[in-house]
Enzyme design. Structure first.
Site, PDB file in Angstrom:
ATOM      1  N   LYS A  29       0.765  -1.129  -0.043  1.00 11.31           N
ATOM      2  CA  LYS A  29      -0.052  -0.154  -0.011  1.00 11.31           C
ATOM      3  C   LYS A  29       0.870   1.269   0.089  1.00 11.31           C
ATOM      4  O   LYS A  29       0.643   2.202  -0.954  1.00 11.31           O
ATOM      5  CB  LYS A  29      -0.838  -0.100   1.368  1.00 11.31           C
ATOM      6  CG  LYS A  29      -1.991   0.887   1.181  1.00 11.31           C
ATOM      7  CD  LYS A  29      -2.873   0.931   2.404  1.00 11.31           C
ATOM      8  CE  LYS A  29      -3.650  -0.532   2.609  1.00 11.31           C
ATOM      9  NZ  LYS A  29      -4.337  -0.868   3.746  1.00 11.31           N
ATOM     10  N   ARG A 100      -3.097   3.487   8.457  1.00 15.18           N
ATOM     11  CA  ARG A 100      -3.469   1.996   7.744  1.00 15.18           C
ATOM     12  C   ARG A 100      -2.403   1.169   7.745  1.00 15.18           C
ATOM     13  O   ARG A 100      -1.270   1.405   7.789  1.00 15.18           O
ATOM     14  CB  ARG A 100      -3.775   2.543   6.275  1.00 15.18           C
ATOM     15  CG  ARG A 100      -4.371   3.939   5.964  1.00 15.18           C
ATOM     16  CD  ARG A 100      -4.579   4.308   4.552  1.00 15.18           C
ATOM     17  NE  ARG A 100      -5.245   3.226   3.837  1.00 15.18           N
ATOM     18  CZ  ARG A 100      -5.290   3.391   2.363  1.00 15.18           C
ATOM     19  NH1 ARG A 100      -4.818   4.359   1.858  1.00 15.18           N
ATOM     20  NH2 ARG A 100      -5.826   2.616   1.895  1.00 15.18           N
ATOM     21  N   GLY A 109      -8.216  -7.005   4.170  1.00 16.29           N
ATOM     22  CA  GLY A 109      -8.992  -7.158   5.312  1.00 16.29           C
ATOM     23  C   GLY A 109      -8.617  -7.973   6.597  1.00 16.29           C
ATOM     24  O   GLY A 109      -9.088  -7.780   7.811  1.00 16.29           O
ATOM     25  N   MET A 111      -5.977  -7.135   8.631  1.00 17.89           N
ATOM     26  CA  MET A 111      -5.197  -6.088   9.591  1.00 17.89           C
ATOM     27  C   MET A 111      -6.170  -4.955   9.637  1.00 17.89           C
ATOM     28  O   MET A 111      -7.193  -4.842   9.062  1.00 17.89           O
ATOM     29  CB  MET A 111      -3.758  -5.745   9.221  1.00 17.89           C
ATOM     30  CG  MET A 111      -2.912  -7.002   9.301  1.00 17.89           C
ATOM     31  SD  MET A 111      -1.131  -6.532   9.000  1.00 17.89           S
ATOM     32  CE  MET A 111      -1.263  -6.123   7.282  1.00 17.89           C
ATOM     33  N   ARG A 373      -3.377  -1.810  -6.390  1.00 13.71           N
ATOM     34  CA  ARG A 373      -2.680  -3.054  -6.268  1.00 13.71           C
ATOM     35  C   ARG A 373      -3.298  -4.074  -7.441  1.00 13.71           C
ATOM     36  O   ARG A 373      -4.381  -3.776  -8.015  1.00 13.71           O
ATOM     37  CB  ARG A 373      -3.025  -3.843  -4.981  1.00 13.71           C
ATOM     38  CG  ARG A 373      -4.427  -4.404  -4.721  1.00 13.71           C
ATOM     39  CD  ARG A 373      -4.664  -4.846  -3.291  1.00 13.71           C
ATOM     40  NE  ARG A 373      -6.132  -4.652  -3.102  1.00 13.71           N
ATOM     41  CZ  ARG A 373      -6.608  -4.449  -1.710  1.00 13.71           C
ATOM     42  NH1 ARG A 373      -5.988  -4.318  -0.744  1.00 13.71           N
ATOM     43  NH2 ARG A 373      -7.858  -4.521  -1.790  1.00 13.71           N
ATOM     44  N   HIS A 491      -3.083 -44.919  -4.166  1.00  7.07           N
ATOM     45  CA  HIS A 491      -3.505 -45.252  -5.406  1.00  7.07           C
ATOM     46  C   HIS A 491      -4.928 -44.603  -5.920  1.00  7.07           C
ATOM     47  O   HIS A 491      -4.817 -44.092  -7.251  1.00  7.07           O
ATOM     48  CB  HIS A 491      -4.108 -46.888  -5.213  1.00  7.07           C
ATOM     49  CG  HIS A 491      -4.765 -47.482  -6.589  1.00  7.07           C
ATOM     50  ND1 HIS A 491      -5.922 -47.643  -6.827  1.00  7.07           N
ATOM     51  CD2 HIS A 491      -4.241 -48.053  -7.650  1.00  7.07           C
ATOM     52  CE1 HIS A 491      -6.158 -48.164  -8.102  1.00  7.07           C
ATOM     53  NE2 HIS A 491      -5.015 -48.565  -8.420  1.00  7.07           N
ATOM     54  N   SER A 799      15.173 -42.784 -16.498  1.00  2.95           N
ATOM     55  CA  SER A 799      13.911 -42.042 -15.948  1.00  2.95           C
ATOM     56  C   SER A 799      13.880 -42.101 -14.844  1.00  2.95           C
ATOM     57  O   SER A 799      13.771 -43.259 -14.088  1.00  2.95           O
ATOM     58  CB  SER A 799      12.548 -42.598 -16.662  1.00  2.95           C
ATOM     59  OG  SER A 799      11.481 -41.951 -16.457  1.00  2.95           O
ATOM     60  N   CYS A 866       9.417 -39.560 -14.377  1.00  2.00           N
ATOM     61  CA  CYS A 866       8.212 -40.036 -14.683  1.00  2.00           C
ATOM     62  C   CYS A 866       7.497 -40.075 -13.271  1.00  2.00           C
ATOM     63  O   CYS A 866       6.406 -40.786 -13.144  1.00  2.00           O
ATOM     64  CB  CYS A 866       8.034 -41.284 -15.287  1.00  2.00           C
ATOM     65  SG  CYS A 866       8.980 -42.543 -14.525  1.00  2.00           S
ATOM     66  N   TYR A 886      13.260 -33.885 -20.309  1.00  2.00           N
ATOM     67  CA  TYR A 886      11.872 -33.901 -20.281  1.00  2.00           C
ATOM     68  C   TYR A 886      11.360 -34.383 -18.956  1.00  2.00           C
ATOM     69  O   TYR A 886      11.843 -34.803 -18.191  1.00  2.00           O
ATOM     70  CB  TYR A 886      11.218 -35.079 -21.360  1.00  2.00           C
ATOM     71  CG  TYR A 886      11.430 -36.310 -21.133  1.00  2.00           C
ATOM     72  CD1 TYR A 886      10.211 -37.088 -20.283  1.00  2.00           C
ATOM     73  CD2 TYR A 886      12.448 -37.025 -21.683  1.00  2.00           C
ATOM     74  CE1 TYR A 886      10.325 -38.359 -20.012  1.00  2.00           C
ATOM     75  CE2 TYR A 886      12.396 -38.308 -21.409  1.00  2.00           C
ATOM     76  CZ  TYR A 886      11.647 -39.083 -20.702  1.00  2.00           C
ATOM     77  OH  TYR A 886      11.554 -40.565 -20.171  1.00  2.00           O
TER      78      TYR A 886
HETATM   79  P1  ADP Z   1      -7.430  -2.490   3.795  1.00  2.00           P
HETATM   80  O1  ADP Z   1      -6.114  -2.900   3.768  1.00  2.00           O
HETATM   81  O2  ADP Z   1      -8.298  -3.246   4.728  1.00  2.00           O
HETATM   82  O3  ADP Z   1      -8.276  -2.300   2.498  1.00  2.00           O
HETATM   83  P2  ADP Z   1      -7.392   0.350   4.036  1.00  2.00           P
HETATM   84  O4  ADP Z   1      -6.309   0.886   4.838  1.00  2.00           O
HETATM   85  O5  ADP Z   1      -7.197   0.279   2.617  1.00  2.00           O
HETATM   86  O6  ADP Z   1      -7.569  -1.038   4.544  1.00  2.00           O
HETATM   87  O7  ADP Z   1      -8.598   1.454   4.470  1.00  2.00           O
HETATM   88  C1  ADP Z   1      -9.859   0.999   4.792  1.00  2.00           C
HETATM   89  C2  ADP Z   1     -10.844   1.919   3.899  1.00  2.00           C
HETATM   90  O8  ADP Z   1     -10.705   3.330   4.588  1.00  2.00           O
HETATM   91  C3  ADP Z   1     -10.567   2.138   2.620  1.00  2.00           C
HETATM   92  O9  ADP Z   1     -11.757   2.147   2.064  1.00  2.00           O
HETATM   93  C4  ADP Z   1     -10.036   3.154   2.032  1.00  2.00           C
HETATM   94  O10 ADP Z   1      -9.999   3.692   1.115  1.00  2.00           O
HETATM   95  C5  ADP Z   1     -10.194   3.886   3.350  1.00  2.00           C
HETATM   96  N1  ADP Z   1      -9.169   5.305   3.569  1.00  2.00           N
HETATM   97  C6  ADP Z   1      -8.233   4.843   4.138  1.00  2.00           C
HETATM   98  N2  ADP Z   1      -7.277   5.968   4.343  1.00  2.00           N
HETATM   99  C7  ADP Z   1      -7.994   7.047   3.697  1.00  2.00           C
HETATM  100  C8  ADP Z   1      -8.187   8.310   3.710  1.00  2.00           C
HETATM  101  N3  ADP Z   1      -6.906   8.928   4.063  1.00  2.00           N
HETATM  102  N4  ADP Z   1      -9.029   9.319   3.478  1.00  2.00           N
HETATM  103  C9  ADP Z   1     -10.458   8.302   3.137  1.00  2.00           C
HETATM  104  N5  ADP Z   1     -10.378   7.228   3.092  1.00  2.00           N
HETATM  105  C10 ADP Z   1      -9.426   6.304   3.540  1.00  2.00           C
HETATM  106 MG    MG Z   2      -7.703  -0.963   1.219  1.00  2.21          MG
END
Ligand code: ADP
Ligand code: MG
Ligand code: MG
Length: 921
Positions: A29, A100, A109, A111, A373, A491, A799, A866, A886
């Site tokens: 990220k 984040r 999702g 963390m 990503r 088997h 083989s 084989c 092969y």
């Molecule tokens: P995850 O890794 O679980 O996707 P994120 O860090 O991407 O978590 O954040 C969760 C949500 O919060 C996402 O929808 C993201 O777009 C939103 N978000 C994160 N940072 C900001 C920010 N600075 N302003 C507005 N929305 C944010």
């Molecule tokens: Mg995200």
């Protein structure tokens, strides 16, 4: 780490300190936010704390890490303040941030994230004054408290089943005010909710909700570090083989708000269809919402494009009128912003040269990108995207090939369950995912029943404690196979994979009672005829019938495979015993047969009787009589296989398994056999008992059979060469390679070779014609590997039979390993099941020695593998590096091996280029 170590990297104003290549340090990220900033994509300014700090935290603790990066953190917050013209904790112009998580690879999702950090009683007033939008300010504050309390202070539902205390309050408030959706709350409602949230926090945690923004920030950063070790994250890493020591980075970023009113929104977009791979921009959004609202399903999200919106409406049975009223697309509601978003998507996809999964927020008519990503995708989408992108010249052929996870090609080859249908069924238990695919059928407990039921037009699942070659016919007609014992190379598993048939093996919890024809799954008893369903890709067993969809090979798939062949050095052959197997393997692009096990041919009707007579014969004379009956049958099989392969090499292994596997062990069958042979049942039983061995795997089998009963080798040689000569008359070319199993010494090899040569000469004399053929050997006994130079003086090809070689190198009986292997894997005594993934450290050494020694005495020695490993990508790469010519694998793994072979070549070439570049510097 020294005092000079950079602990934080900022981004904003197109001057990011990091870039996309720094995922190890900044997480995916953080690194991609930097990259987007550098290429001019609008991202809110911010900074990323390195994964080093996460590791420091986990090794040395909170105080240590906060002290270590204190100055940097302070400066970085100043940077955000300057960029946004706001002040952290200010009463009139507050700076709000998100905190984040983000590791090297995306763990969606798993963390935690905290939004709107920096709010308190004073700054919420500042936000109201600044924006003139009290509703928005209180909505942000209550969201902040809710998230922060859960993530940092641990105030949340104790389990998934428990109710979330904050959600309870929201629901109560909705009821009290008589409203349905949370964006109908007024500013006053939200202010009251915020107050009640704080009471909850006080009550549940015994602490006041922190109002000092710096305390909030420190708490959130540490909480994100901690979320690296939460149960979800740990489990996800284990499932995906992600090392625990990587750690997460923490990104602190200025907030942008999708919840400021009707000109604000938030959403997720994909640059292509992640399910099908189609080049269709798509996604979902919500107006006046924040963060995860879209994914969490708080309101029904709307589609981004008109087309997507219409498709969605059709699926949900929503009329066009209602759709355009209630669920209009972003393309319709905010056409300008839609265009900007699509443009950003196109730029990101061509920059990262892969399908992107993008998070965005629109704040009062301005678009911000918050994350990008490489998007996750299905196996089918994976192939389509790679091929399409190569044709669009977005990526080269090598990239297209390297981007495919060979194992996931399986998904394209086998029928699959309709996912929504599977969800509705009850799960009965789980076994090993022995052979992928999906199958539903009525339970039967014997091969004979399987045949009878299917003859009546029924669909069956063959359920056995374990299977033996005698069950083959039942396996062929069954939709799928379930066994209670045995592993991935049992088997049932091997045969099922060869047939491309779904199989769940070794489901230890299933208790089968052949007498009552019932199976006990945990607490539930099922009877013969009851419907069950197997998912061979996950090992799951379901009650009932589930709809499947047949996987079809796409043009893209063919194109990918052709590309792979262009780049691969090694060829891919197949292990196939029957004309059907051969046909399948050819369709999948096999360039020959690397292993044709003749014993499987003996299990068919007619042949098994002659075979049994041969085994039970009193003397050589009797054996020869029975063999003479087998000869024409075998010859027909070979004719059919040679003509299907049409000039491609076919390696035929002489009889390998111990003879007792061919004779009946039940009383009734023994009696029938005795009647057929016109001898007493007692004689039959005595002879069968005399075949008993204490350790059949190491007993009278392989070339030991051919050397003690040369007439078997003679008959098989004759069948092979006569078949080839018969076809020659019809101008069909055959390239037989006769393979001797289980050779340990050069003398064993030489003895067999002489028998073969003499038999061949006799055939050539009979036909007054000849044909080229090779004589070689399996390398599957460690001694053969160690003395490969001697053996290669006699053998024209090697083989590697890595199943037996693994068995004998470890001293693990494959048939008994099920008792301890699972535990060994669980405890980490073994990293992988060596019968699945070739043990490069041990068995691999023997392979390397044998290759080197073999080539030293015969330059043009042909070398292949084989064993089951021939279709496993990591093992294929090893074979490439070991210099094999092969690999050979079961028909359904041929495409996987072709791709893995190409990847191995490309990897090697790339490594060589890199090395050369380094040397030149
Ligand atoms: P995850 O890794 O679980 O996707 P994120 O860090 O991407 O978590 O954040 C969760 C949500 O919060 C996402 O929808 C993201 O777009 C939103 N978000 C994160 N940072 C900001 C920010 N600075 N302003 C507005 N929305 C944010
Ligand atoms: Mg995200
Ligand atoms: Mg073997």
């Amino acid at each position: 780490m020294t005092n000079q170590t950079q602990t934080i990297f900022t981004f904003g104003n197109k001057l990011a300190e990091g870039n996309a290549s720094m995922k190890e340090l900044l997480g995916g990220k953080g690194a991609n936010l930097c990259e987007m900033n550098l290429i001019g994509i609008p991202v809110p300014p911010g900074f990323t704390i390195t994964t080093d700090m996460c590791r420091l935290y986990h090794s040395s603790g909170e105080n240590q890490v906060l002290e270590f990066m204190f100055n940097d953190l302070f400066k970085a917050m100043q940077f955000i303040e300057e960029q946004t013209g706001t002040k952290f904790g200010d009463a009139t112009n507050p700076c709000l941030v998100s905190v984040r998580s983000g590791s090297r690879v995306s763990m969606p999702g798993m963390m935690d994230t905290v939004l709107n950090l920096g709010l308190n009683e004073k700054s919420v007033q500042g936000l109201i004054d600044k924006t003139g939008n009290a509703r928005f300010a209180w909505d942000s504050y209550r969201r902040f408290i809710q998230m922060y309390a859960a993530v940092v202070m641990g105030v949340k539902a104790a389990t998934d089943q428990d109710e979330d205390p904050f959600e309870n309050i929201i629901q109560e408030a909705k009821k009290a005010k008589g409203i349905k959706q949370d964006n109908d709350f007024t500013a006053q409602d939200l202010k009251e909710i915020t107050a009640r949230f704080k009471e909850i926090v006080k009550k549940e945690s015994g602490k006041d909700f922190p109002s000092d923004p710096w305390e909030q920030l420190g708490g959130a950063v540490i909480a994100v570090f901690n979320s690296w070790m939460n149960d979800r994250a740990v489990y996800y890493r284990e499932l995906n083989h992600i090392p625990h020591h990587w750690g997460t980075a923490v990104t602190v970023q200025a907030m942008v708000f999708g919840n400021m009113g009707d000109h604000s929104a938030t959403g997720v977009a994909f640059t292509r269809d992640a399910g099908t791979g189609e080049n269709l921009f798509n996604g979902e959004y919500l107006i006046n919402a924040q963060g995860e609202d879209v994914v969490a399903g708080i309101r029904t999200p709307r589609q981004i494009t008109i087309e997507g919106s219409k498709r969605w409406a059709a699926l949900c049975g929503v009329t066009e009128e209602r759709r355009s009223e209630e669920f209009p697309s972003l393309e319709e509601t905010m056409p300008d912003l839609f265009r900007q978003l699509a443009e950003a998507g196109a730029i990101l996809e061509s920059h990262f040269r892969d399908m992107q999964d993008i998070e965005f927020t629109i704040q009062e008519g301005k678009l911000w990108i918050l994350q990008t990503r490489n998007g996750k995708r299905t196996g089918a989408a994976m192939v389509k995207m790679a091929v399409d992108m190569q044709q669009e010249n977005l990526i080269g052929q090598q990239d297209a090939i390297m981007r495919i996870d060979p194992n996931r090609l399986d998904e394209l080859l086998h029928p699959i369950f309709d996912p929504s249908a599977a969800l509705k069924c009850r799960e009965l238990g789980q076994g090993l995912p022995a052979s992928p695919g999906a199958a539903s059928g009525r339970m039967v407990f014997s091969a004979a029943d399987a045949q009878n039921w299917t003859a009546d037009g029924e669909q069956v699942i063959l359920v056995r404690t374990e299977t033996s070659p005698e069950d083959l016919k039942g396996m062929v007609v069954a939709e799928g196979i379930l066994t209670a014992r045995g592993g991935m190379t049992s088997h049932a598993a091997v045969v099922a994979r060869g047939m491309g048939k779904c199989c769940v093996a070794g489901a230890e919890a299933v208790k089968i009672d052949y007498k009552t024809r019932t199976a006990l799954f945990g607490g539930e008893i099922l009877q013969e005829g009851d419907w069950i369903s197997l998912d061979g890709s996950t090992g799951r067993i379901y009650k009932g019938k589930i709809k499947t969809t047949e996987a079809e090979l796409s043009i893209d798939f063919d194109r990918l495979m052709l590309m792979a062949d262009l780049h691969a050095r090694m060829q891919v052959r197949t292990n196939a015993d029957t004309p059907q197997d051969v046909q399948t393997a050819k369709r999948f692009g096999a360039r020959g047969i690397g292993l044709c096990r003749t014993e499987h041919m003996f299990f068919e009707d007619g042949k098994i009787t002659a075979m049994r007579e041969m085994i039970l014969a009193e003397n050589e004379d009797g054996r020869r009589k029975a063999l003479a009956r087998l000869l024409p049958m075998q010859r027909r099989d070979f004719e059919s296989i040679f003509s299907t392969m049409d000039g491609l090499p076919v390696t035929i292994r002489l009889l390998d398994p111990p003879l007792h596997e061919f004779v009946p062990h039940e009383d009734s069958s023994q009696k029938r056999l005795a009647d057929q042979m016109g001898i007493s049942q007692k004689t039959v039983r005595e002879k069968i008992d005399s075949l008993h061995e204490f350790n059949p795997m190491l007993g009278h089998r392989g070339c030991r059979l051919g050397n003690t009963y040369p007439e078997i080798t003679e008959m098989q040689t004759r069948a092979i060469l006569e078949a080839a000569l018969n076809l020659k008359k019809e101008c069909i070319i055959s390239r037989p390679e006769i393979m001797i199993p289980l050779t340990g010494t050069v003398e064993e090899m030489e003895f067999q070779k002489q028998i073969i040569e003499a038999a061949a000469q006799a055939v050539f004399d009979d036909y007054n014609d000849r044909i080229d053929y090779l004589v070689g050997t399996m390398i599957e006994v460690p001694r053969a590997a160690l003395t490969a130079d001697k053996i290669a003086e006699s053998a024209e090809f090697f083989s590697f039979g890595t199943n037996d070689l693994t068995q004998m190198t470890y001293g693990y009986s494959r048939d008994d390993a099920g008792k301890f292997l699972p535990l060994y894997l669980e405890k980490g005594i073994l990293k992988h099941d060596p019968f699945q993934i070739l043990d490069q450290e041990g068995v691999g050494q023997l392979v390397n020695i044998a290759v080197k020694k073999g080539l030293s005495s015969r330059k043009n020695l042909k070398i292949g593998i084989c064993g089951e490993h021939g279709g496993e990508p990591a093992s294929v790469e090893f074979c490439h590096n070991a210099g094999l010519h092969y690999v050979s694998c079961s028909p359904y793994r041929v495409p996987i091996a072709r791709l893995a072979a190409a990847q191995a070549s490309i990897k090697q070439k790339r490594a060589e280029t890199e090395m050369l570049e380094k040397l030149q510097i």
